[in-house]
Design an enzyme around this catalytic site. Structure first.
Site, mmCIF file in Angstrom:
data_model
loop_
_atom_site.group_PDB
_atom_site.id
_atom_site.type_symbol
_atom_site.label_atom_id
_atom_site.label_comp_id
_atom_site.label_asym_id
_atom_site.label_seq_id
_atom_site.Cartn_x
_atom_site.Cartn_y
_atom_site.Cartn_z
ATOM 1 N N SER A 1 58.214 43.107 53.209
ATOM 2 C CA SER A 1 59.407 42.340 53.537
ATOM 3 C C SER A 1 59.598 41.218 52.503
ATOM 4 O O SER A 1 59.730 41.500 51.318
ATOM 5 C CB SER A 1 59.306 41.799 54.970
ATOM 6 O OG SER A 1 60.522 41.252 55.396
ATOM 7 N N ASP B 1 64.706 51.823 57.610
ATOM 8 C CA ASP B 1 64.818 50.364 57.532
ATOM 9 C C ASP B 1 66.284 49.980 57.309
ATOM 10 O O ASP B 1 66.921 50.424 56.344
ATOM 11 C CB ASP B 1 63.949 49.842 56.377
ATOM 12 C CG ASP B 1 63.723 48.337 56.422
ATOM 13 O OD1 ASP B 1 64.578 47.614 56.976
ATOM 14 O OD2 ASP B 1 62.693 47.890 55.899
ATOM 15 N N HIS C 1 62.129 48.559 59.935
ATOM 16 C CA HIS C 1 61.447 47.497 59.198
ATOM 17 C C HIS C 1 60.034 47.263 59.719
ATOM 18 O O HIS C 1 59.217 46.640 59.045
ATOM 19 C CB HIS C 1 62.260 46.202 59.282
ATOM 20 C CG HIS C 1 61.847 45.177 58.274
ATOM 21 N ND1 HIS C 1 61.921 45.400 56.916
ATOM 22 C CD2 HIS C 1 61.327 43.930 58.414
ATOM 23 C CE1 HIS C 1 61.482 44.344 56.259
ATOM 24 N NE2 HIS C 1 61.112 43.433 57.150
#
Length: 336
Positions: free
Chosen positions: A129, A283, A312
């Site tokens: 991330s 995602d 995610h």
């Protein structure tokens, strides 16, 4: 519990033009630094995360194998452990904390590794991330130091679509009058809970909700998942810390590094490190096609999407199949 150490940066010049006085970066280490100081893995934290969130990948026999490697986990600015709105004195406290870039974070981390540990080679810069932005930045800024990078569920530059999502999340929090420009006297609970509900619809895929996979996380209904997981998570985070990291994410772009003038293709092409990019197949923040484009601009990289509906959350250590796939990708990269 893993011990957290702090490295004093002193008066630290930021890209925004502000010098942050008495700045510090928190970090944890795992394994042993060898005599050559070249068995190092750097694993920066992700959005509102700490070292504890990353430990599932670290250990003897784990993908980041501490019997071989010295793993350093530096905390991002504004995560509450490194210099943050919540722990910085006036005049840069609370809502007055200066804007932080990804480049600021990696520059501070480089000082930690070079000054505290005299690191001679980084075998892997890995991050998920917001940590993925930092992994890319490590590869760009320090090509002779970094052998490999493994950005996971992230990007080298925030996309317009992701920017819009983040703007909505920020707006949900800022709409709470209790926030009071950052000088709140009580926790802006309503704003944080609203932000949590915005986040819930993006972090996991449509298939995840359609198939009721929240039950695998211990929640019987969607509403229980919203309240007892998402709302409960955000109300425990300092709102000013949260907004500072959101700004860092929303403005993330490795091509803002001096010498690249906003040219992302040029910046990606300058990353010499061997690379495996691991997007989540579903995602919504960082679609796999975006990471595939980034990899196509790099001279020594491949993309290995993490299959499944976990979006995610494909790289956060929850789903065993995702964990096994990502772990295998990391091991393969470290053998190259």
């Amino acid at each position: 519990m893993t011990e957290v150490s702090h490295f004093a940066l002193g008066d630290f010049a930021l890209d925004c033009g502000v010098t942050l006085p008495a700045a510090q970066i928190a970090y944890t280490t795992y394994g042993t630094l060898n005599a050559a100081r070249d068995n190092v893995i750097v694993f920066p934290t992700w959005f509102v995360g700490s070292h504890a969130d990353l430990e599932w990948l670290i250990g003897d026999g784990e993908p980041l194998d501490t019997s071989k490697y010295f793993v350093v986990v530096p905390s991002m600015f504004a995560n509450g452990l490194s210099s943050s709105p919540s722990n910085t004195p006036a005049p840069y406290d609370r809502g007055r904390f200066p804007a932080i870039t990804m480049q600021d974070n990696v520059r501070a981390q480089h000082r930690l590794l070079s000054e505290q540990f005299d690191v001679q080679k980084i075998q892997l810069a890995i991050g998920g991330s917001m940590g993925a932005f930092q992994a890319y930045q490590w590869g760009l800024a320090h090509p002779d130091l970094v052998e490999r990078i493994a950005p996971c569920c992230g990007a080298a530059r925030v996309s317009p679509h992701c920017y819009v999502f983040l703007a909505g999340a920020k707006a949900a929090l800022l709409a709470d009058p209790v926030y009071a420009g950052g000088d709140y006297e009580t926790v802006p609970d309503a704003g944080l809970r609203a932000l949590g509900r915005v986040w819930a619809g993006w972090a996991l895929s449509q298939e995840f909700f359609r198939d009721g996979l929240y039950r695998e996380m211990g929640f019987d209904t969607v509403d229980a998942f919203l309240v007892d997981f998402w709302e409960a998570f955000w109300v425990g985070i300092d709102a000013n810390d949260l907004l500072s990291q959101l700004h860092t994410w929303q403005t993330a772009d490795i091509s803002l590094t001096p010498g690249y003038d906003g040219d992302l293709e040029k910046a990606l092409g300058a990353i010499k490190a061997k690379a495996v990019a691991s997007p989540g197949q579903k995602d919504l923040y960082f679609p796999p096609e975006d990471m595939a484009w980034e990899v196509a601009q790099m001279p020594n990289a491949e993309v290995r999407p993490i299959p499944g509906p976990w979006g995610h959350f494909s790289e956060v250590g929850i789903n065993p199949a995702c964990n096994a796939f990502l772990g295998n990708s990391i091991r393969m990269l470290l053998e190259r």
